[in-house]
Design a protein around this motif. Structure first.
Motif, short mmCIF file in Angstrom:
data_model
loop_
_atom_site.label_atom_id
_atom_site.label_comp_id
_atom_site.label_asym_id
_atom_site.label_seq_id
_atom_site.Cartn_x
_atom_site.Cartn_y
_atom_site.Cartn_z
N THR A 1 1.04 -1.07 0.09
CA THR A 1 0.03 -0.10 0.03
C THR A 1 0.89 1.16 0.04
O THR A 1 0.57 2.39 -0.39
N VAL B 1 -4.57 5.13 -4.66
CA VAL B 1 -5.60 3.94 -4.26
C VAL B 1 -6.04 3.11 -5.32
O VAL B 1 -6.27 1.86 -5.24
N ASP B 2 -5.92 3.61 -6.53
CA ASP B 2 -6.76 2.67 -7.56
C ASP B 2 -5.40 1.64 -8.05
O ASP B 2 -5.98 0.41 -8.48
N ARG C 1 -6.46 -0.95 -5.29
CA ARG C 1 -7.59 -1.61 -5.78
C ARG C 1 -7.45 -2.45 -7.02
O ARG C 1 -7.88 -3.50 -6.72
N SER D 1 -8.14 -6.54 -6.59
CA SER D 1 -9.10 -7.06 -7.54
C SER D 1 -8.51 -8.35 -8.69
O SER D 1 -8.98 -9.45 -8.70
N GLU E 1 -8.66 7.11 1.93
CA GLU E 1 -9.19 6.60 0.62
C GLU E 1 -8.80 4.96 0.59
O GLU E 1 -9.58 4.26 0.24
N THR E 2 -7.33 4.72 1.08
CA THR E 2 -7.15 3.24 0.90
C THR E 2 -7.87 2.49 1.92
O THR E 2 -8.18 1.28 1.75
N ALA F 1 -11.00 2.06 0.58
CA ALA F 1 -11.17 0.92 -0.66
C ALA F 1 -11.23 -0.47 -0.12
O ALA F 1 -11.66 -1.63 -0.68
N LEU F 2 -10.26 -0.49 1.10
CA LEU F 2 -10.15 -1.71 1.58
C LEU F 2 -11.49 -2.26 2.48
O LEU F 2 -11.91 -3.60 2.19
N VAL G 1 -13.48 -3.91 -0.09
CA VAL G 1 -13.20 -5.23 -0.66
C VAL G 1 -13.64 -6.24 0.50
O VAL G 1 -13.97 -7.39 0.27
#
Ligand code: PXL
Length: 268
Positions: free
Chosen positions: A41, A59-60, A63, A67, A87-88, A91-92, A95
């Motif tokens: 990360t 962050v993308d 992700r 993914s 943001e991360t 995002a986590l 998931v």
């Protein structure tokens, strides 16, 4: 080896010195006989003395790594370490909501030595997005205090903070006591299924260490991956870590990392 080992995923920051972060996690997972998969990360510039610089991965990119990995591999358990930004963290959380396996979350944002590992309102993001999907959260006393919005100085504070944190949705909370007033060093508080347990350290090892929380959470996730139940996984991981600290060796001029090579069944 007849059967394939379980896969344990770590989502964490890189510590090139190998004492903490992704590197410590992978070694701990391997030592437990599981297959380690790892999503970085953030990158740190650090040695055994201090963290000098932190660069967050976009962050993308985090992700996309998750993914691709999760569309192919099937982890039996996972752990999250330093995530770097709200943001991360969010995002986590998204998931985690979709994955069928247990997540052990070590909410890391301030290393003991050097610059912060996260920016912005990371604490709010953990509460909203990650805690509701965590099987176990493993804050230290100061992280627990920030999450519970109360000072955590004594064993009673730790008990109260664990209840408050569980109210955000985590199935279980392990507050790593460190130096709590009114308790022996290394005493932790585990809140699990509404029950509070005070866990004493298997051995009190003097000295300054680096990456103990990383090794502990990775050891717990690895044990869960082998089907060990949560409370037993925590106790087993603590016992292993006590040996790994008692047999730690310096790798540089700074704090010692846990000895990730410490055998699983040996007493300190
Ligand atoms: O021990 C916390 C931690 C986690 N992850 C990374 C770190 C540290 C502490 O330095 O560098 C990447």
């Amino acid at each position: 080896m007849k059967t394939a080992p379980p896969i344990v995923l770590t989502v964490a920051g890189s510590d090139p010195s190998g004492g903490a972060g992704l590197q410590a996690d992978l070694k701990t997972i391997h030592q437990h006989g599981a297959y380690g998969a790892a999503v970085p990360t953030l990158i740190t510039v650090q040695d055994s003395v201090e963290v000098g610089r932190v660069e967050l991965l976009p962050v993308d990119l985090v992700r996309a790594q998750l993914s691709a990995l999760l569309s192919d591999l099937a982890p039996a358990a996972a752990k999250a370490g330093a995530l770097g930004s709200p943001e991360t963290v969010r995002a986590l959380g998204a998931v985690m909501e979709e994955t069928p396996f247990s997540w052990v979350v070590d909410p890391v944002w301030l290393p003991s030595r050097g610059v912060p590992l996260s920016t912005g309102d990371t604490i709010a993001a953990y509460k909203d997005a990650v805690l509701p999907h965590a099987a176990l959260l493993t804050p230290n006393a100061s992280e627990a205090g920030a999450l519970a919005e109360m000072p955590v100085r004594t064993l009673d504070d730790a008990r109260a903070a664990a209840e408050r944190i569980a109210a955000f949705g985590a199935e279980a909370v392990l507050i790593k006591g460190g130096h709590l007033e009114g308790a022996d060093r290394g005493t932790d508080v585990l809140l699990h299924r509404g029950e509070l347990d005070v866990l004493k350290a298997d051995a009190i090892v003097p000295g300054r260490f680096h990456g103990t929380g990383c090794a502990l959470s990775a050891a717990i996730a690895s044990r869960i991956a082998f089907g060990v139940r949560l409370a037993a996984a925590v106790e087993g991981a603590k016992a292993w870590l006590a040996g790994a600290l008692a047999h730690a060796f310096p790798v540089g001029r700074g704090a010692k990392p846990a000895n990730h090579l410490w055998p699983l069944d040996e007493k300190p």
